[in-house]
Write a protein that holds these residues in place. Structure first.
Motif, PDB file in Angstrom:
ATOM      1  N   SER A 250       0.833  -1.202   0.000  1.00 14.75           N
ATOM      2  CA  SER A 250       0.000   0.000   0.000  1.00 14.75           C
ATOM      3  C   SER A 250       0.867   1.252   0.000  1.00 14.75           C
ATOM      4  O   SER A 250       2.077   1.202   0.233  1.00 14.75           O
ATOM      5  N   MET A 550       5.055   1.838  -4.644  1.00 14.45           N
ATOM      6  CA  MET A 550       4.277   1.210  -3.585  1.00 14.45           C
ATOM      7  C   MET A 550       5.156   0.306  -2.725  1.00 14.45           C
ATOM      8  O   MET A 550       5.911  -0.513  -3.253  1.00 14.45           O
ATOM      9  N   LEU A 556       4.685  -1.096  -8.951  1.00 13.17           N
ATOM     10  CA  LEU A 556       3.512  -0.230  -9.044  1.00 13.17           C
ATOM     11  C   LEU A 556       3.886   1.159  -8.518  1.00 13.17           C
ATOM     12  O   LEU A 556       4.328   1.302  -7.386  1.00 13.17           O
ATOM     13  N   ILE A 571      -1.847   5.659 -12.048  1.00 11.80           N
ATOM     14  CA  ILE A 571      -1.223   4.408 -11.613  1.00 11.80           C
ATOM     15  C   ILE A 571      -0.408   3.839 -12.767  1.00 11.80           C
ATOM     16  O   ILE A 571      -0.930   3.648 -13.867  1.00 11.80           O
ATOM     17  N   ASN A 573       1.734   0.599 -13.908  1.00 11.21           N
ATOM     18  CA  ASN A 573       2.001  -0.814 -13.626  1.00 11.21           C
ATOM     19  C   ASN A 573       3.161  -1.279 -14.502  1.00 11.21           C
ATOM     20  O   ASN A 573       3.014  -1.468 -15.702  1.00 11.21           O
ATOM     21  N   VAL A 579      -2.952  -5.759 -12.435  1.00 13.80           N
ATOM     22  CA  VAL A 579      -3.031  -5.457 -11.008  1.00 13.80           C
ATOM     23  C   VAL A 579      -4.365  -4.757 -10.747  1.00 13.80           C
ATOM     24  O   VAL A 579      -4.788  -3.907 -11.532  1.00 13.80           O
ATOM     25  N   VAL A 581      -6.074  -2.372  -8.013  1.00 20.28           N
ATOM     26  CA  VAL A 581      -5.704  -1.482  -6.914  1.00 20.28           C
ATOM     27  C   VAL A 581      -6.963  -0.996  -6.216  1.00 20.28           C
ATOM     28  O   VAL A 581      -7.884  -0.483  -6.860  1.00 20.28           O
ATOM     29  N   HIS A 582      -7.000  -1.170  -4.907  1.00 21.04           N
ATOM     30  CA  HIS A 582      -8.087  -0.623  -4.097  1.00 21.04           C
ATOM     31  C   HIS A 582      -7.709   0.800  -3.696  1.00 21.04           C
ATOM     32  O   HIS A 582      -6.604   1.047  -3.213  1.00 21.04           O
ATOM     33  N   CYS A 612      -6.100   7.193 -12.259  1.00 18.54           N
ATOM     34  CA  CYS A 612      -6.776   6.657 -11.081  1.00 18.54           C
ATOM     35  C   CYS A 612      -7.996   7.508 -10.739  1.00 18.54           C
ATOM     36  O   CYS A 612      -9.118   7.015 -10.693  1.00 18.54           O
ATOM     37  N   GLU A 630      -3.802   3.785  -1.607  1.00 22.66           N
ATOM     38  CA  GLU A 630      -3.905   2.781  -2.663  1.00 22.66           C
ATOM     39  C   GLU A 630      -3.261   1.503  -2.152  1.00 22.66           C
ATOM     40  O   GLU A 630      -2.165   1.543  -1.585  1.00 22.66           O
ATOM     41  N   SER A 631      -3.930   0.380  -2.349  1.00 24.43           N
ATOM     42  CA  SER A 631      -3.384  -0.877  -1.832  1.00 24.43           C
ATOM     43  C   SER A 631      -3.747  -2.045  -2.738  1.00 24.43           C
ATOM     44  O   SER A 631      -4.748  -2.011  -3.453  1.00 24.43           O
ATOM     45  N   ILE A 632      -2.900  -3.056  -2.691  1.00 24.32           N
ATOM     46  CA  ILE A 632      -3.189  -4.327  -3.346  1.00 24.32           C
ATOM     47  C   ILE A 632      -2.787  -5.429  -2.391  1.00 24.32           C
ATOM     48  O   ILE A 632      -2.028  -5.212  -1.447  1.00 24.32           O
TER      49      ILE A 632
END
Length: 634
Positions: A250, A550, A556, A571, A573, A579, A581-582, A612, A630-632
Motif C-alpha cells: 500500500s 508502492m 507499481l 497508476i 504498472n 493489477v 488497486v483498491h 486513477c 492505494e493498496s493491493i
C-alpha cells in the motif's frame, strides 16, 4: 425477469416486471446516522456484491452472474436491462461498473410487485390457486422441481386455505427481503470492525465476504418474456470469511490544500490582445449512461509561429448574469496536441492551467502547423443526477385543434440551438446539424436529407434558422401524433431531465487569439475521451507530478500532480501481470472524486498506465484535504 424465494428471495416478471425489493435502510441505528448518502449507498452495494463474490476485486463474468448480483441488490433485472449492460461485446464488469448500474436502476416496490401478480390473477379476486401457481412455476422459464414448488407454496399459503393471497404474500416477502439485506449489511459491518482490529484504525478497502458454494439456486434467469415468476427457497447467507492473504502492499498520500485564490495561476491577458487575430467556437460535454464524457474536438491551424492566448470556459445560457446556468461551476480544460515530427504520435504541447474565475487559459508561443484540441473535464462536478419523482414536463399541447410546442419546451429548444450553433452566427450549417444528429440519433444526416430539410423549413444562406429548428421538432411531434417519446430521446441525449433542466451536459466556449498569424479553428468530431485522453493525462501527470513506488510492490508507481484547483493521480504498472488497486478516500475532507465513490477499485493492465482519479474541492472557499490510500494484496 425472474426469480424469488419464499424465505429471502427475489421475484420478477419481465414486461410485467416484478422484483421484490425493499429499500435498504437509508439511516440505520442512530449510531450510524452520521453516514453520508454516498457512504450508505456504497456500503449497500458492497454488501450485495459480497453475497455473490468472494471479494469486490472479482469481476462479473457472465450475464447470469450480473442477474444474480443485481437481484441481491434488490433490483429488477429484466432481459432488456441485462442486455443494456451486458452486450455481445461485454466480457466482464467490475465492482465500479456494478455500482454505476445500481445508480441508474431503481428498486421495485410493492405496487409493481402486486401489478405483476395481478397479470396472473385471471378472475381478479386477489388470489392465485395452487394449481395456477404450480403451472406457472413448472412450465415457464427455468423450470422448478416439484419439491421446490411445494416449499414455495408451503411458505406462501399463509392461511393454509389452498390459495395464495398474494397481497399478504407481498408483505411477507418484502419484509423478508429487507431482513436479508439488513443481515448482509450487518455482517459486513461486523467484519469491518474485526478487520480494523487486525489492521489498525484505518478502514480496510479490501474487506470481503465469501459467497456460499451452494448459492447456485438463489436466483435464476428465466427465458419467458411474459410470466417470469420463479421463486427459490434458500435462506442461507454467506458466512465464511475470505481466505487468509499474504502481505499487503500500500501507499498513502495526504495533501492539505487551502482555499482556492488562483493568485499563483492567475490568467492575465496581454494588453494588446484585442488587436490580435481571433477565432472561437462553442462545444459541449455530454455525460453518458456509463459515466463517460463525450465532447467536441477541434483542429487548429496556425499559418506562422506566433504568440497565442487560448481559453476555455463554461458557456452561460442564462439571459441574466445574476442567475447563471447550473453548470457554470464545472471545471474545464484544454489539451493542445500536435504530431511529433513525421510520426502519427501526438505530443502534448500545452494545457490550460491559468485561471480567471470560471475561465481556464494558456499563453505562450506556438509554431506554425496543425494542432489537435481536446476539451476535458474531470467529471467531479458533472455527475449523473438521481431521477426525481417530479412530474414530467409537458412538451406539446393543442391550440385550436393544432399541435403546438409548449413555452417551456420552446425555451429548451432555443438553448439547444445555442449549444449546437458552434460558430455563433445564429444559423445551423450542415456540419453543425450533423453533430446534433450524431448526438441524438447516433446517425449522420446525408446531403439529400439536408436538401429536403432546406426545402421544408426556414433557412437563410442555406443554413437552418432558429424558427426552422423549432418547426423541425414540431413536425416530429406531428408525425407521432403528439406522442413525446422521440422528443424526450432528443432532450435526454442533450443532457435534459424530465423537468426540462439541463443537468447532465455542460456547454463551453473556446477562444483563441494569435498575435502575428492567421488561424483556423474547425470542429472535427464528437466523441468520448477514450485511450487518447487517458494517455495524454497520464503523460502530463508523469512528467510534472511526484512519483511514489508502492511499499512491498515496487513495480507499481503512483504519480500525483496537483494544481491549486485539482489533484490528479495516475497508476503505472511496470509488471508483467494485471493489477487491481483498491483506492480509499474516506479520510479526505471537503473534496469530491471523479469516480463518484470514496472507495473503489482500479484495474491496470500489464505495462500500462491509467488515470486513477481526479479530486477537487466541494467548496472552493474552504480548506480541502486529499487523503488517499492505494493498496493491493500480493
Amino acid at each position: 425477469m425472474v426469480t424469488a424465494k419464499a424465505q429471502a428471495a427475489r421475484m420478477s416478471i419481465q414486461q410485467g416486471s416484478i422484483t421484490a425489493t425493499s429499500s435498504v435502510p437509508r439511516q440505520a441505528e442512530s449510531g450510524r446516522s452520521q453516514c453520508t448518502e454516498d457512504e450508505i449507498f456504497y456500503r449497500n452495494c458492497r454488501a450485495a456484491y459480497l453475497t455473490v463474490f468472494r471479494t469486490s476485486l472479482e469481476n462479473i463474468t457472465s450475464k447470469d452472474q450480473l442477474c444474480l448480483v443485481l437481484q441481491q441488490a434488490g433490483r429488477n433485472p429484466s432481459r432488456k436491462m441485462l442486455e443494456k449492460y451486458w452486450t455481445q461485446h461485454t466480457k466482464k464488469l467490475n465492482f465500479d461498473d456494478f455500482c454505476e448500474i445500481l445508480k441508474n436502476e431503481k428498486r421495485t416496490g410493492k405496487s409493481e410487485l402486486l401489478k405483476a401478480f395481478k397479470k396472473l390473477d385471471l378472475n381478479s379476486d386477489g388470489y392465485l390457486t395452487h394449481e395456477e401457481l404450480y403451472k406457472v412455476l413448472t412450465t415457464n422459464g427455468e423450470r422448478m422441481t416439484h419439491e421446490e414448488v411445494k416449499m414455495i407454496i408451503s411458505e406462501a399459503d399463509i392461511n393454509k386455505d389452498g390459495k395464495l393471497d398474494y397481497t399478504e404474500f407481498c408483505k411477507l416477502f418484502l419484509a423478508t427481503v429487507e431482513t436479508s439485506q439488513k443481515t448482509a449489511v450487518a455482517r459486513l459491518e461486523a467484519m469491518t470492525k474485526m478487520k480494523q482490529q487486525q489492521f489498525g484504525s484505518s478502514t480496510v478497502a479490501s474487506l470481503e465476504l465469501c459467497s456460499s458454494p451452494s448459492s447456485k439456486s438463489l436466483l435464476a434467469t428465466s427465458q419467458n418474456p411474459e410470466t417470469d415468476l420463479i421463486p427459490k427457497v434458500d435462506s442461507r447467507l454467506p458466512s465464511r470469511m475470505s481466505s487468509a492473504r499474504s502481505r499487503r502492499a500500500s501507499i498513502s498520500s495526504t495533501i492539505t490544500m487551502g482555499p482556492i485564490t488562483t493568485k499563483g495561476l492567475k490568467l492575465t491577458e496581454p494588453k494588446a490582445m484585442k488587436n490580435w487575430q481571433h477565432t472561437w467556437s462553442k462545444g459541449c460535454f455530454f455525460l453518458e449512461e456509463d459515466g463517460g464524457i463525450v465532447s467536441h474536438r477541434y483542429r487548429l491551424e496556425l499559418h506562422q509561429t506566433t504568440n497565442v492566448c487560448l481559453t476555455i470556459r463554461p458557456l452561460n445560457l442564462s439571459e441574466s448574469e445574476e442567475k447563471q446556468s447550473s453548470w457554470m461551476n464545472v471545471d474545464t480544460s484544454l489539451f493542445v496536441l500536435r504530431n511529433n515530427g513525421d510520426s502519427e504520435v501526438l505530443e502534448v504541447v500545452c494545457v490550460t492551467e491559468l485561471r480567471e474565475k470560471e475561465k481556464f487559459g494558456w499563453k505562450g508561443e506556438l509554431r506554425s502547423g496543425v494542432y489537435h484540441l481536446l476539451p476535458f473535464t474531470t467529471g467531479c462536478r458533472l455527475r449523473k443526477r438521481r431521477k426525481s419523482k417530479t412530474r414530467e414536463a409537458k412538451l406539446v399541447h393543442r391550440e385550436d385543434g393544432n399541435l403546438a410546442l409548449t413555452k417551456e419546451f420552446r425555451a429548451a429548444l432555443s438553448d439547444i440551438f445555442e449549444i449546437i450553433d458552434l460558430d455563433g452566427n445564429g444559423l445551423l450549417s450542415f456540419d453543425e446539424y450533423n453533430f446534433f444528429e450524431l448526438r441524438t440519433s447516433g446517425e449522420k444526416c446525408d446531403r439529400e436529407a439536408w436538401v429536403v430539410c432546406q426545402e421544408n423549413f426556414d433557412t437563410k444562406k442555406n443554413e437552418l434558422t432558429r424558427q426552422g429548428f423549432m418547426d423541425l421538432n414540431l413536425m416530429e411531434a406531428n408525425d407521432r401524433e403528439g406522442d413525446p417519446k422521440d422528443l424526450w430521446v432528443t432532450l435526454e441525449s442533450m443532457g435534459y431531465s424530465k423537468t426540462l433542466e439541463m443537468h447532465e451536459a455542460c456547454p463551453f466556449a473556446i477562444s483563441i487569439y494569435a498575435e502575428d498569424s492567421k488561424l483556423n479553428l474547425t470542429p472535427i468530431s464528437l466523441e468520448a475521451g477514450g485511450n487518447l485522453l487517458n494517455s495524454v493525462i497520464c503523460k502530463s501527470v508523469i512528467s510534472k507530478g511526484e512519483a511514489k513506488a508502492m511499499k512491498n510492490y515496487s513495480n507499481l508507481v503512483i504519480h500525483i500532480y496537483k494544481t491549486e484547483t485539482r489533484i490528479t493521480s495516475v497508476i503505472e504498472n511496470k509488471s508483467e501481470t494485471r493489477v487491481i488497486v483498491h483506492v480509499n478516500n474516506e479520510q479526505s475532507k471537503n473534496s469530491v472524486s471523479s469516480r463518484g465513490l470514496s472507495i473503489f477499485a482500479v484495474e491496470v493492465a500489464p505495462k500500462t498506465t491509467t488515470v486513477c482519479q481526479h479530486v477537487m474541492p466541494i467548496n472552493e472557499k474552504l480548506e480541502w484535504i486529499y487523503s488517499c490510500t492505494e493498496s493491493i494484496v500480493t
